[in-house]
Design a protein around this motif. Structure first.
Motif, short mmCIF file in Angstrom:
data_model
loop_
_atom_site.label_atom_id
_atom_site.label_comp_id
_atom_site.label_asym_id
_atom_site.label_seq_id
_atom_site.Cartn_x
_atom_site.Cartn_y
_atom_site.Cartn_z
N MET A 1 4.09 4.26 23.19
CA MET A 1 2.89 3.45 23.10
C MET A 1 1.67 4.31 22.74
N ARG A 2 1.52 5.48 23.36
CA ARG A 2 0.38 6.35 23.06
C ARG A 2 0.41 6.81 21.61
N ARG A 3 1.59 7.06 21.10
CA ARG A 3 1.70 7.49 19.70
C ARG A 3 1.14 6.44 18.76
N TRP A 4 1.45 5.18 19.04
CA TRP A 4 0.97 4.11 18.18
C TRP A 4 -0.55 3.97 18.25
N ILE A 5 -1.10 4.14 19.42
CA ILE A 5 -2.56 4.07 19.58
C ILE A 5 -3.21 5.22 18.82
N THR A 6 -2.68 6.42 18.98
CA THR A 6 -3.21 7.59 18.27
C THR A 6 -3.08 7.40 16.77
N PHE A 7 -1.93 6.95 16.35
CA PHE A 7 -1.71 6.71 14.92
C PHE A 7 -2.69 5.67 14.39
N GLY A 8 -2.92 4.60 15.13
CA GLY A 8 -3.86 3.55 14.72
C GLY A 8 -5.28 4.07 14.60
N ILE A 9 -5.69 4.91 15.56
CA ILE A 9 -7.03 5.49 15.51
C ILE A 9 -7.19 6.38 14.29
N VAL A 10 -6.18 7.19 13.99
CA VAL A 10 -6.23 8.07 12.82
C VAL A 10 -6.31 7.25 11.53
N VAL A 11 -5.51 6.20 11.43
CA VAL A 11 -5.52 5.35 10.23
C VAL A 11 -6.88 4.68 10.05
N VAL A 12 -7.44 4.14 11.12
CA VAL A 12 -8.75 3.50 11.04
C VAL A 12 -9.81 4.52 10.62
N GLY A 13 -9.75 5.74 11.16
CA GLY A 13 -10.70 6.80 10.79
C GLY A 13 -10.61 7.15 9.32
N VAL A 14 -9.39 7.30 8.81
CA VAL A 14 -9.20 7.63 7.40
C VAL A 14 -9.73 6.50 6.52
N VAL A 15 -9.46 5.27 6.88
CA VAL A 15 -9.93 4.12 6.10
C VAL A 15 -11.47 4.07 6.10
N LEU A 16 -12.10 4.31 7.24
CA LEU A 16 -13.56 4.30 7.31
C LEU A 16 -14.17 5.41 6.45
N ILE A 17 -13.63 6.60 6.51
CA ILE A 17 -14.14 7.72 5.71
C ILE A 17 -13.96 7.44 4.23
N ALA A 18 -12.81 6.92 3.84
CA ALA A 18 -12.58 6.59 2.43
C ALA A 18 -13.54 5.49 1.97
N GLY A 19 -13.76 4.50 2.80
CA GLY A 19 -14.69 3.42 2.44
C GLY A 19 -16.11 3.93 2.28
N LEU A 20 -16.56 4.80 3.16
CA LEU A 20 -17.90 5.38 3.03
C LEU A 20 -18.02 6.23 1.77
N ALA A 21 -17.01 7.01 1.47
CA ALA A 21 -17.04 7.86 0.28
C ALA A 21 -17.15 7.02 -0.99
N ILE A 22 -16.51 5.88 -1.01
CA ILE A 22 -16.56 5.01 -2.18
C ILE A 22 -17.91 4.30 -2.27
N MET A 23 -18.47 3.90 -1.15
CA MET A 23 -19.71 3.13 -1.14
C MET A 23 -20.97 3.97 -1.32
N LEU A 24 -20.96 5.22 -0.91
CA LEU A 24 -22.15 6.05 -1.02
C LEU A 24 -22.48 6.33 -2.47
N PRO A 25 -23.77 6.34 -2.82
CA PRO A 25 -24.14 6.61 -4.21
C PRO A 25 -23.85 8.05 -4.57
N ASN A 26 -23.66 8.30 -5.86
CA ASN A 26 -23.40 9.65 -6.37
C ASN A 26 -24.59 10.53 -6.07
N SER A 27 -24.38 11.68 -5.44
CA SER A 27 -25.47 12.58 -5.09
C SER A 27 -26.07 13.25 -6.31
N ALA A 28 -25.42 13.11 -7.48
CA ALA A 28 -25.93 13.74 -8.69
C ALA A 28 -27.13 12.99 -9.25
N ALA A 29 -27.30 11.76 -8.90
CA ALA A 29 -28.38 10.99 -9.50
C ALA A 29 -28.82 9.88 -8.56
#
Length: 128
Positions: A1-29
């Motif tokens: 059970m703990r493995r699934w919770i840890t795995f779920g937290i990691v997946v949610v974290g990766v999805v949030l970081i990827a979503g932010l990276a896509i949504m943030l404007p390009n720092s070049a301009a």
């Protein structure tokens, strides 16, 4: 059970970081620097969304950043001033920061070539 919770937290974290990276404007301009800047001895620098055009001929990518001395443009390669000729672009030399007086809507860019500052002022028709 703990493995699934840890795995779920990691997946949610990766999805949030990827979503932010896509949504943030390009720092070049997009920091309000776009416009055309003129110097009587060297010519013009036109900034458009992360790309600078030197005297209407050569395009160079750049990023906009801020340090203790204020905002600046950092081209991908060395861009120097050559009075009465234009610009020196050299991929083997150290890159120089082109200083902006402010962001957004800078009114001038200063390019230091040794001890000589070359000031490029915003062309009046380039204001948005």
């Amino acid at each position: 059970m703990r493995r699934w919770i840890t795995f779920g937290i990691v997946v949610v974290g990766v999805v949030l970081i990827a979503g932010l990276a896509i949504m943030l404007p390009n720092s070049a301009a997009g920091k309000g620097e776009n416009g055309t800047f003129v110097n009587d001895y060297c010519g013009t620098i036109t900034l458009t969304d992360g790309e600078m055009l030197l005297n209407g001929q050569r395009k160079i990518r750049y990023t906009v950043a801020l340090d203790a001395d204020g905002p600046y443009i950092l081209p991908q390669v060395y861009v120097g001033a050559v009075p009465d000729i234009g610009f020196d672009v050299d991929g083997t030399r150290s890159i120089l920061k082109l200083r902006l007086d402010r962001l957004p809507a800078p009114t001038r860019i200063v390019l230091h070539e040794g001890l000589t500052p070359y000031v490029f002022t915003r062309h009046a028709s380039s204001r948005r």
